[in-house]
Write a protein that holds these residues in place. Structure first.
Motif, mmCIF file in Angstrom:
data_model
loop_
_atom_site.group_PDB
_atom_site.id
_atom_site.type_symbol
_atom_site.label_atom_id
_atom_site.label_comp_id
_atom_site.label_asym_id
_atom_site.label_seq_id
_atom_site.Cartn_x
_atom_site.Cartn_y
_atom_site.Cartn_z
ATOM 1 N N THR A 49 2.189 5.085 -1.802
ATOM 2 C CA THR A 49 1.809 6.295 -2.516
ATOM 3 C C THR A 49 3.071 7.003 -2.991
ATOM 4 N N THR A 91 -3.850 0.304 -9.138
ATOM 5 C CA THR A 91 -2.995 1.482 -9.298
ATOM 6 C C THR A 91 -3.917 2.654 -9.599
ATOM 7 N N ARG A 106 -0.591 12.168 -7.751
ATOM 8 C CA ARG A 106 -0.091 11.140 -6.835
ATOM 9 C C ARG A 106 -0.662 9.791 -7.243
ATOM 10 N N THR A 107 0.177 8.781 -7.150
ATOM 11 C CA THR A 107 -0.211 7.421 -7.514
ATOM 12 C C THR A 107 -0.180 6.534 -6.286
ATOM 13 N N ARG A 108 -1.254 5.783 -6.103
ATOM 14 C CA ARG A 108 -1.328 4.830 -4.997
ATOM 15 C C ARG A 108 -1.438 3.423 -5.561
ATOM 16 N N ASP A 113 0.883 -1.169 0.000
ATOM 17 C CA ASP A 113 0.000 0.000 0.000
ATOM 18 C C ASP A 113 0.916 1.212 0.000
ATOM 19 N N ILE A 126 -2.247 -0.400 -4.357
ATOM 20 C CA ILE A 126 -2.850 -1.133 -3.240
ATOM 21 C C ILE A 126 -2.988 -2.597 -3.632
#
Length: 351
Positions: free
Chosen positions: A46, A108, A54-56, A44, A58
């Motif tokens: 960022t 993503t 911003r890219t997360r 998880d 998970i």
């Protein structure tokens, strides 16, 4: 000719230090991202991938997130889908919101940094398949959607490759099988250009090995729901083409050849026009691997060249390929690599 730059040495020095500070901040963020990717049991993370975005990433949100957080994530995905397909709705896979559907997914998600507005996502899935009598995992590249308002902003390197690279690094840089189901020429080309040993592909030397065939059969037998293909869809094994594919919840994604985004290399456009019946709704099932060569191609050709961390990553790839990896694989007696087999077989109680 007079210089246009400030004549004040102190001012120039101050600007130089500011640039160095910004570069150091980006490097710290990148270092923290990769340390997290390599150390977290469930990812998880960022990362600031572009100015203002911003890219997360998970992993297994159906297991790792509380129900309220999971509902928020699914709502963000639906917002992007509604902008992409305003007249349609998708009901399969991640859009169902069911935790079991999201337990094997890797999301993503790209959002605007200031407003938090979601603008693009990629939903990968991990599928269990048998290869040569042994269970393995295949990472399905999954569904990609981008808000039409932000298309053309260079998001493809994040959506199509970053997460696969993270998973590859997290697994000790061991080759990993990937799959892709699509009728879009630009995506067929991206997969063929980025990954290794891809079939089907119009590139010279592309061939279907028995491993490709085994994996394709296993995916079609057990995992059609991952990419919204109904039980009535056919499969042409020799060409690795799914016929009448848009009947299992993915109907809204069906395209005509004219509307499908094209690749800059005409070889992929001609390949799709020749192999796929768009009126019927055909897809190719591509299988390939992410390995060190593919990761290096991705870093050097897809990641923006102005990114200093990308240059460090490219150098590290070369050093690992030539010096470090053979030693690491040789010393690790717990996992298989090529013809080398682990010393201990836990499934048989050890020996």
């Amino acid at each position: 000719m007079a210089s246009l730059e400030s004549g004040d040495p102190a001012s120039r020095a101050k600007k130089s230090f500011a640039k160095l500070g910004a570069a150091a901040t980006r490097l710290r963020g990148q270092a923290g991202f990769w340390l997290g990717a390599l150390s977290q049991p469930t990812i998880d993370l960022t990362l600031r991938t572009s100015p203002g975005l911003r890219t997360r990433i998970i992993e297994s949100p159906g297991l790792s997130l509380a129900r309220a957080e999971l509902d928020t994530l699914v709502d963000q995905l639906r917002i992007i889908a509604a902008k992409t397909l305003p007249q349609e709705s998708l009901t399969y896979g991640i859009f169902s919101g069911e935790p079991e559907r999201l337990a094997r997914a890797i999301i993503t998600l790209i959002c605007e940094e200031e407003s938090g507005r979601p603008i693009a996502f990629n939903a990968l899935s991990v599928m269990d398949v048998t290869l040569d009598g042994r269970p393995i995992e295949v990472t399905h590249l999954g569904l990609v959607m981008v808000d039409p308002d932000v298309r053309g902003q260079g998001l493809s390197w994040v959506l199509y490759g970053l997460t696969a690279l993270v998973l590859f690094a997290r697994d000790g840089l061991r080759p990993k099988w990937i799959s892709n189901v699509t009728q879009v020429p630009s995506v067929v080309g991206m997969v063929s250009d980025t990954f290794s040993d891809v079939y089907p592909s119009p590139l010279p030397g592309a061939r279907q090995s028995f491993a490709h065939l085994q994996l394709a059969r296993g995916i079609l037998a057990r995992h059609r729901a991952v990419f919204g293909v109904g039980a009535e869809a056919g499969f042409d094994e020799a060409r690795s083409v799914i016929t009448n594919a848009y009947t299992g919840g993915s109907d809204a994604l069906k395209k005509t050849f004219e509307s499908a985004p094209k690749h800059r290399n005409e070889i992929y456009n001609d390949f799709c026009a020749r192999e796929l019946d768009y009126a019927r709704g055909d897809d190719v099932l591509q299988l390939g691997r992410i390995d060190l060569a593919g990761a290096r191609r991705y870093v050097m050709s897809e990641v923006p060249h102005g990114s200093l961390p990308a240059l460090f990553a490219a150098s590290a790839m070369l050093a690992l390929q030539r010096l470090v990896l053979p030693l690491i694989y040789w010393l690790d007696d717990t996992r298989a690599y090529g013809s080398l087999r682990p010393r201990r077989n836990d499934a048989e109680g050890g020996r």
